[in-house]
Design a protein around this motif. Structure first.
Motif, PDB file in Angstrom:
ATOM      1  N   ALA A  50      22.333 -34.351  30.761  1.00 19.57           N
ATOM      2  CA  ALA A  50      22.437 -33.485  29.891  1.00 19.57           C
ATOM      3  C   ALA A  50      21.441 -32.272  29.971  1.00 19.57           C
ATOM      4  O   ALA A  50      21.949 -31.092  29.880  1.00 19.57           O
ATOM      5  CB  ALA A  50      21.926 -34.080  28.543  1.00 19.57           C
ATOM      6  N   ALA A  51      20.194 -32.584  30.551  1.00 20.33           N
ATOM      7  CA  ALA A  51      19.273 -31.448  30.951  1.00 20.33           C
ATOM      8  C   ALA A  51      20.059 -30.698  32.245  1.00 20.33           C
ATOM      9  O   ALA A  51      19.728 -29.536  32.196  1.00 20.33           O
ATOM     10  CB  ALA A  51      18.027 -32.049  31.271  1.00 20.33           C
ATOM     11  N   TRP A  52      20.479 -31.278  33.185  1.00 16.49           N
ATOM     12  CA  TRP A  52      21.061 -30.654  34.343  1.00 16.49           C
ATOM     13  C   TRP A  52      22.184 -29.873  33.923  1.00 16.49           C
ATOM     14  O   TRP A  52      22.244 -28.665  34.328  1.00 16.49           O
ATOM     15  CB  TRP A  52      21.471 -31.715  35.304  1.00 16.49           C
ATOM     16  N   ARG A  53      23.061 -30.134  32.948  1.00 12.89           N
ATOM     17  CA  ARG A  53      24.146 -29.480  32.360  1.00 12.89           C
ATOM     18  C   ARG A  53      23.538 -28.288  31.773  1.00 12.89           C
ATOM     19  O   ARG A  53      24.381 -27.080  31.967  1.00 12.89           O
ATOM     20  CB  ARG A  53      25.129 -30.223  31.415  1.00 12.89           C
ATOM     21  N   VAL A  54      22.534 -28.157  31.018  1.00  9.66           N
ATOM     22  CA  VAL A  54      22.206 -26.950  30.428  1.00  9.66           C
ATOM     23  C   VAL A  54      21.358 -26.030  31.460  1.00  9.66           C
ATOM     24  O   VAL A  54      21.696 -25.018  31.522  1.00  9.66           O
ATOM     25  CB  VAL A  54      20.796 -27.542  29.423  1.00  9.66           C
ATOM     26  N   GLU A  55      20.964 -26.581  32.649  1.00  4.91           N
ATOM     27  CA  GLU A  55      20.341 -25.832  33.709  1.00  4.91           C
ATOM     28  C   GLU A  55      21.586 -25.330  34.747  1.00  4.91           C
ATOM     29  O   GLU A  55      21.555 -24.216  34.734  1.00  4.91           O
ATOM     30  CB  GLU A  55      19.648 -26.813  34.686  1.00  4.91           C
ATOM     31  N   PHE A  56      22.660 -26.012  34.603  1.00  4.91           N
ATOM     32  CA  PHE A  56      23.793 -25.369  35.136  1.00  4.91           C
ATOM     33  C   PHE A  56      24.413 -24.352  34.705  1.00  4.91           C
ATOM     34  O   PHE A  56      24.608 -23.287  34.927  1.00  4.91           O
ATOM     35  CB  PHE A  56      24.919 -26.390  35.686  1.00  4.91           C
ATOM     36  N   GLU A  57      24.537 -24.460  33.294  1.00  2.00           N
ATOM     37  CA  GLU A  57      25.072 -23.488  32.340  1.00  2.00           C
ATOM     38  C   GLU A  57      24.354 -22.133  32.355  1.00  2.00           C
ATOM     39  O   GLU A  57      24.880 -21.316  32.410  1.00  2.00           O
ATOM     40  CB  GLU A  57      25.330 -24.047  30.843  1.00  2.00           C
ATOM     41  N   ALA A  58      23.088 -22.393  32.338  1.00  2.00           N
ATOM     42  CA  ALA A  58      22.086 -21.242  32.161  1.00  2.00           C
ATOM     43  C   ALA A  58      22.131 -20.268  33.469  1.00  2.00           C
ATOM     44  O   ALA A  58      22.287 -19.099  33.764  1.00  2.00           O
ATOM     45  CB  ALA A  58      20.731 -21.796  32.090  1.00  2.00           C
ATOM     46  N   LEU A  59      22.238 -21.109  34.720  1.00  2.00           N
ATOM     47  CA  LEU A  59      22.316 -20.598  35.998  1.00  2.00           C
ATOM     48  C   LEU A  59      23.904 -19.976  36.371  1.00  2.00           C
ATOM     49  O   LEU A  59      23.831 -19.053  36.955  1.00  2.00           O
ATOM     50  CB  LEU A  59      22.040 -21.483  37.325  1.00  2.00           C
ATOM     51  N   GLY A  60      24.881 -20.472  35.682  1.00  2.00           N
ATOM     52  CA  GLY A  60      26.225 -19.858  35.762  1.00  2.00           C
ATOM     53  C   GLY A  60      26.802 -20.620  37.167  1.00  2.00           C
ATOM     54  O   GLY A  60      26.324 -21.114  38.070  1.00  2.00           O
ATOM     55  N   ARG A 114      22.791 -33.240  42.963  1.00  2.00           N
ATOM     56  CA  ARG A 114      23.888 -32.696  43.632  1.00  2.00           C
ATOM     57  C   ARG A 114      25.273 -33.072  43.155  1.00  2.00           C
ATOM     58  O   ARG A 114      26.207 -32.220  43.004  1.00  2.00           O
ATOM     59  CB  ARG A 114      23.633 -32.928  45.017  1.00  2.00           C
ATOM     60  N   GLN A 115      25.367 -34.479  42.875  1.00  2.00           N
ATOM     61  CA  GLN A 115      26.738 -35.193  42.544  1.00  2.00           C
ATOM     62  C   GLN A 115      27.126 -34.415  41.099  1.00  2.00           C
ATOM     63  O   GLN A 115      28.148 -34.130  40.963  1.00  2.00           O
ATOM     64  CB  GLN A 115      26.857 -36.732  42.684  1.00  2.00           C
ATOM     65  N   ALA A 116      25.875 -34.470  40.426  1.00  2.00           N
ATOM     66  CA  ALA A 116      26.364 -33.898  38.932  1.00  2.00           C
ATOM     67  C   ALA A 116      26.755 -32.376  38.817  1.00  2.00           C
ATOM     68  O   ALA A 116      27.608 -32.003  38.129  1.00  2.00           O
ATOM     69  CB  ALA A 116      24.922 -34.092  38.139  1.00  2.00           C
ATOM     70  N   ALA A 117      26.129 -31.735  39.848  1.00  2.00           N
ATOM     71  CA  ALA A 117      26.438 -30.377  39.867  1.00  2.00           C
ATOM     72  C   ALA A 117      27.834 -30.188  40.637  1.00  2.00           C
ATOM     73  O   ALA A 117      28.571 -29.243  40.009  1.00  2.00           O
ATOM     74  CB  ALA A 117      25.625 -29.506  41.055  1.00  2.00           C
ATOM     75  N   LEU A 118      28.326 -31.136  41.417  1.00  2.00           N
ATOM     76  CA  LEU A 118      29.586 -31.000  41.974  1.00  2.00           C
ATOM     77  C   LEU A 118      30.555 -31.531  40.936  1.00  2.00           C
ATOM     78  O   LEU A 118      31.658 -30.523  40.891  1.00  2.00           O
ATOM     79  CB  LEU A 118      29.883 -31.906  43.412  1.00  2.00           C
ATOM     80  N   ARG A 119      30.303 -32.243  40.132  1.00  2.22           N
ATOM     81  CA  ARG A 119      31.173 -32.732  39.060  1.00  2.22           C
ATOM     82  C   ARG A 119      31.236 -31.786  38.082  1.00  2.22           C
ATOM     83  O   ARG A 119      32.330 -31.420  37.470  1.00  2.22           O
ATOM     84  CB  ARG A 119      30.671 -34.325  38.214  1.00  2.22           C
ATOM     85  N   TRP A 120      30.222 -30.978  37.471  1.00  3.51           N
ATOM     86  CA  TRP A 120      30.215 -29.809  36.684  1.00  3.51           C
ATOM     87  C   TRP A 120      31.041 -28.911  37.229  1.00  3.51           C
ATOM     88  O   TRP A 120      31.744 -28.184  36.449  1.00  3.51           O
ATOM     89  CB  TRP A 120      28.745 -29.485  36.651  1.00  3.51           C
ATOM     90  N   LEU A 121      31.021 -28.595  38.346  1.00  5.45           N
ATOM     91  CA  LEU A 121      31.746 -27.196  39.161  1.00  5.45           C
ATOM     92  C   LEU A 121      33.131 -27.808  39.022  1.00  5.45           C
ATOM     93  O   LEU A 121      33.923 -26.975  38.666  1.00  5.45           O
ATOM     94  CB  LEU A 121      31.329 -26.966  40.501  1.00  5.45           C
ATOM     95  N   SER A 122      33.648 -29.045  39.325  1.00  2.00           N
ATOM     96  CA  SER A 122      34.952 -29.491  39.164  1.00  2.00           C
ATOM     97  C   SER A 122      35.571 -29.275  37.740  1.00  2.00           C
ATOM     98  O   SER A 122      36.670 -28.929  37.649  1.00  2.00           O
ATOM     99  CB  SER A 122      34.723 -31.073  39.634  1.00  2.00           C
ATOM    100  N   GLU A 123      34.516 -29.747  36.835  1.00  2.00           N
ATOM    101  CA  GLU A 123      35.117 -29.697  35.219  1.00  2.00           C
ATOM    102  C   GLU A 123      35.453 -28.397  35.118  1.00  2.00           C
ATOM    103  O   GLU A 123      36.235 -27.882  34.237  1.00  2.00           O
ATOM    104  CB  GLU A 123      33.918 -30.422  34.572  1.00  2.00           C
TER     105      GLU A 123
END
Length: 79
Positions: free
Chosen positions: A13-23, A43-52
């Motif tokens: 959840a914290a990483w998703r907030v970070e990813f949203e903030a970064l763009g 890294r895998q969480a970031a790739l999943r987030w990008l895929s979503e």
């Protein structure tokens, strides 16, 4: 399950907030360069987030296309 699962969910959840903030573009660049995400789980969480994000964008374009197609078809049909 227990504590580890909760901690993993909190990290995610914290990483998703970070990813949203970064763009999307910046997260993609950082993953591609390996600049920040030395932690393979992150890294895998970031790739999943990008895929979503990509999937959501595709569905948005599909909905827009179908809406436009419906408008064109209804305008051309004699009711």
């Amino acid at each position: 399950m227990g504590l580890s699962s909760t901690t993993d969910k909190q990290k995610g959840a914290a990483w998703r907030v970070e990813f949203e903030a970064l763009g999307e573009q910046l997260v993609f660049e950082k993953v591609k360069q390996g600049a920040i995400y030395n932690d393979e789980t992150k890294r895998q969480a970031a790739l999943r987030w990008l895929s979503e994000r990509d999937r959501t964008a595709q569905l948005g374009w599909l909905a827009f296309f179908l809406w436009r197609l419906r408008g064109c078809l209804s305008a051309s049909l004699p009711w």
